[in-house]
Design an enzyme around this catalytic site. Structure first.
Site, PDB file in Angstrom:
ATOM      1  CB  CYS A  35      38.838  30.219  71.259  1.00 24.87           C
ATOM      2  SG  CYS A  35      37.674  30.450  72.258  1.00 24.87           S
ATOM      3  CG  ASP A 252      37.880  24.781  65.918  1.00 23.38           C
ATOM      4  OD1 ASP A 252      39.165  24.485  66.546  1.00 23.38           O
ATOM      5  OD2 ASP A 252      38.548  24.441  65.057  1.00 23.38           O
TER       6      ASP A 252
END
Length: 297
Positions: A35, A252
């Site tokens: 992330c 992500d």
């Protein structure tokens, strides 16, 4: 003096405002292992050489999403829009304490003292980006020099490339020291199918080099069919089945550079049991593997 926030690109998609609570209940201690944080740009300006300008999505929003989805920890990857200024990632890791680790982007001139400061903040790896539309080309010897420097700290490297570039990168990847984590399965072209030589080259790479791991991430980037991303399942499933101890998963978030659609992060979590079909595979993917890689040092 505080910088003014930088306006995001006109074609940038806004992050999903209300992601669902996942139907899939994550194993206790699960890690969102891929992330990002963007800014806020008034505090952490975007790099002048960036290829895109996102909307601000800082650490507070990331940690709120972590809790909403049911994750315990994050691995925050330096986004290319911040260049080699890793302050936003380091700040987020310091705020989260033991609940976050970071992946940095550094140059050849990085010093041992700077690496030690990053390690103290929670950085546990560096990222090498080969996607030409996102970054300018870097000579392989520069990456090799950086990879040598980080071995003292027990860090791994993350490499981001597209399937068309894998054949030329194989010799380089096999030269890198330490553990190498490939972003998004090397971005296969899902229209070609899992038996195509392009994807089998990636399977062979992992089979022949036990130091190479893969993130089975980003079905929203790889799909041609769109949600619920069924066309991506065979690829991720094949990697999880063959290499259960060398796979990672992440949201992500906040989904840089997506132009087709903005995914619901809760629906992305519901994708996990389609690719990791047993409780054992799920625990390795979400807990055991990321904890072994990023929290052991």
């Amino acid at each position: 003096m505080t910088n003014q926030p930088q306006p995001m690109d006109a074609d940038w998609l806004v992050v999903h405002p209300n992601p669902k609570v996942p139907d899939f209940v994550l194993p206790a201690g699960s890690v969102d292992a891929h992330c990002h944080v963007f800014g806020p740009s008034a505090q952490f300006p975007y790099a002048p050489e960036r290829k895109y300008t996102p909307g601000d999505q800082g650490k507070d929003k990331l940690f709120a999403l972590r809790d909403h989805l049911g994750f315990a920890r994050n691995v925050i990857v330096q986004a290319t829009c911040h260049g080699k200024d890793n302050r936003a990632v380091m700040d987020a890791c310091r705020t989260a304490g033991d609940l976050a680790r970071g992946i940095a982007s550094v140059g050849a001139d990085i010093t041992r003292a700077e690496l030690a400061e990053m390690h103290e903040a929670g950085i546990r790896g560096v990222r090498f980006n080969f996607v030409k539309r996102l970054v300018d080309a870097t000579p392989p010897e520069v990456f090799l020099g950086i990879a040598d420097k980080i071995q003292e700290f027990g860090w791994s490297t993350v490499v981001y490339f597209e399937a068309a570039d894998l054949e030329r990168l194989v010799p380089f990847l096999n030269t890198l020291p330490g553990i190498i984590v490939v972003d998004h399965m090397g971005r296969p072209d899902v229209r070609k199918g899992v038996d195509h030589p392009d994807f089998q080259r990636f399977i062979d790479l992992m089979a022949n080099n036990a130091r190479i791991w893969s993130k089975v991430t980003c079905p929203e980037r790889l799909t041609v069919a769109g949600p619920p991303y069924d066309d991506v399942i065979p690829f991720a499933q094949a990697i999880v089945e063959a290499f259960p101890d060398r796979v990672l998963w992440g949201t992500d978030w906040p989904h840089p550079n997506l132009k087709s659609h903005m995914p619901d992060d809760g629906a992305l979590v519901d994708f996990i049991p389609k690719i990791a079909r047993t409780p054992e595979q799920q625990r390795k993917l979400l807990v055991d593997n990321p904890m072994r890689l990023y929290w052991a040092q």
